[in-house]
Design a protein around this motif. Structure first.
Motif, PDB file in Angstrom:
ATOM      1  N   ASP A 124       2.378 -10.581  67.249  1.00  0.00           N
ATOM      2  CA  ASP A 124       1.354 -10.096  68.185  1.00  0.00           C
ATOM      3  C   ASP A 124       0.844 -11.219  69.083  1.00  0.00           C
ATOM      4  O   ASP A 124       0.729 -11.049  70.306  1.00  0.00           O
ATOM      5  CB  ASP A 124       0.176  -9.468  67.434  1.00  0.00           C
ATOM      6  CG  ASP A 124       0.531  -8.134  66.786  1.00  0.00           C
ATOM      7  OD1 ASP A 124       1.535  -7.515  67.192  1.00  0.00           O
ATOM      8  OD2 ASP A 124      -0.198  -7.725  65.862  1.00  0.00           O
ATOM      9  N   ARG A 179       8.392  -7.506  73.587  1.00  0.00           N
ATOM     10  CA  ARG A 179       7.969  -7.588  72.189  1.00  0.00           C
ATOM     11  C   ARG A 179       9.179  -7.438  71.263  1.00  0.00           C
ATOM     12  O   ARG A 179       9.317  -8.160  70.278  1.00  0.00           O
ATOM     13  CB  ARG A 179       6.929  -6.505  71.909  1.00  0.00           C
ATOM     14  CG  ARG A 179       6.414  -6.501  70.494  1.00  0.00           C
ATOM     15  CD  ARG A 179       5.398  -5.375  70.289  1.00  0.00           C
ATOM     16  NE  ARG A 179       4.930  -5.346  68.929  1.00  0.00           N
ATOM     17  CZ  ARG A 179       3.960  -6.114  68.452  1.00  0.00           C
ATOM     18  NH1 ARG A 179       3.347  -6.967  69.239  1.00  0.00           N
ATOM     19  NH2 ARG A 179       3.603  -6.025  67.176  1.00  0.00           N
ATOM     20  N   ASP A 231       3.621 -12.347  71.573  1.00  0.00           N
ATOM     21  CA  ASP A 231       3.810 -11.346  72.624  1.00  0.00           C
ATOM     22  C   ASP A 231       2.671 -11.431  73.645  1.00  0.00           C
ATOM     23  O   ASP A 231       2.911 -11.420  74.856  1.00  0.00           O
ATOM     24  CB  ASP A 231       3.896  -9.951  72.004  1.00  0.00           C
ATOM     25  CG  ASP A 231       4.123  -8.869  73.039  1.00  0.00           C
ATOM     26  OD1 ASP A 231       5.027  -9.018  73.891  1.00  0.00           O
ATOM     27  OD2 ASP A 231       3.400  -7.858  72.993  1.00  0.00           O
ATOM     28  N   ALA A 232       1.449 -11.552  73.177  1.00  0.00           N
ATOM     29  CA  ALA A 232       0.296 -11.645  74.084  1.00  0.00           C
ATOM     30  C   ALA A 232       0.382 -12.905  74.946  1.00  0.00           C
ATOM     31  O   ALA A 232       0.125 -12.864  76.156  1.00  0.00           O
ATOM     32  CB  ALA A 232      -1.001 -11.631  73.283  1.00  0.00           C
TER      33      ALA A 232
END
Length: 160
Positions: free
Chosen positions: A12, A30, A15-16
């Motif tokens: 997470d 992602r 990906d951010a």
């Protein structure tokens, strides 16, 4: 700052970070990050402070002398015994830029690639980043054949 390799639980955050640092047409998906983390997590170098990932350097290893566009999406092209450490992305959270995180990760990745017996490191970059990579000893080999994201890229190589 702590430098460490990635874990699957970092998906997470990675990906951010990717979405913040690259335009949509250049950013890894992602799904691509999930595949990379499953295949070569030890080829992700992360700068972390207070539990937050602030910068990342990642890429597969290959015998190919050039970074090829298909490597971005197909982690199965990774060859742990390969001659060259490829770099797909060097990214720093916008609020942490200019504080040396990416440079620290580059130095660590280069040291690790040398220790692993690689011939060197290969990456592509845009013109405005040529000087950044030259500081680490990379040489500009000219405009790349890469079509990634529709941008103009330059092939850069650091030989050990």
């Amino acid at each position: 700052m702590t430098i460490r390799h990635a874990r699957s639980t970092d998906l997470d955050a990675l990906d951010a970070l990717e979405q913040q640092c690259f335009p949509p047409e250049e950013a890894a998906t992602r799904a691509s990050f999930a595949q990379r983390l499953a295949v070569f997590p030890e080829h992700f170098w992360l700068a972390e402070e207070d539990g937050q990932i602030l910068a990342c350097v990642n890429g597969c290893v290959s015998d190919s002398p050039l970074l090829q566009d298909e490597m971005f999406e197909n982690a199965d092209l990774h060859n742990e015994q390969g001659a060259w450490q490829m770099l797909f992305g060097v990214e720093t959270h916008p609020a942490a830029q200019g504080k040396g995180y990416a440079s620290a990760l580059m130095r660590r990745m280069i040291a690790d690639a040398k220790a692993q017996g690689r011939q060197g490191v290969v990456l592509t970059c845009k013109q405005e980043l040529l000087d950044f990579y030259r500081r680490f000893g990379f040489e500009n080999e000219g405009v790349s054949a890469s079509q990634h994201g529709g941008a103009v890229w330059y092939d850069m190589r650091l030989r050990f």
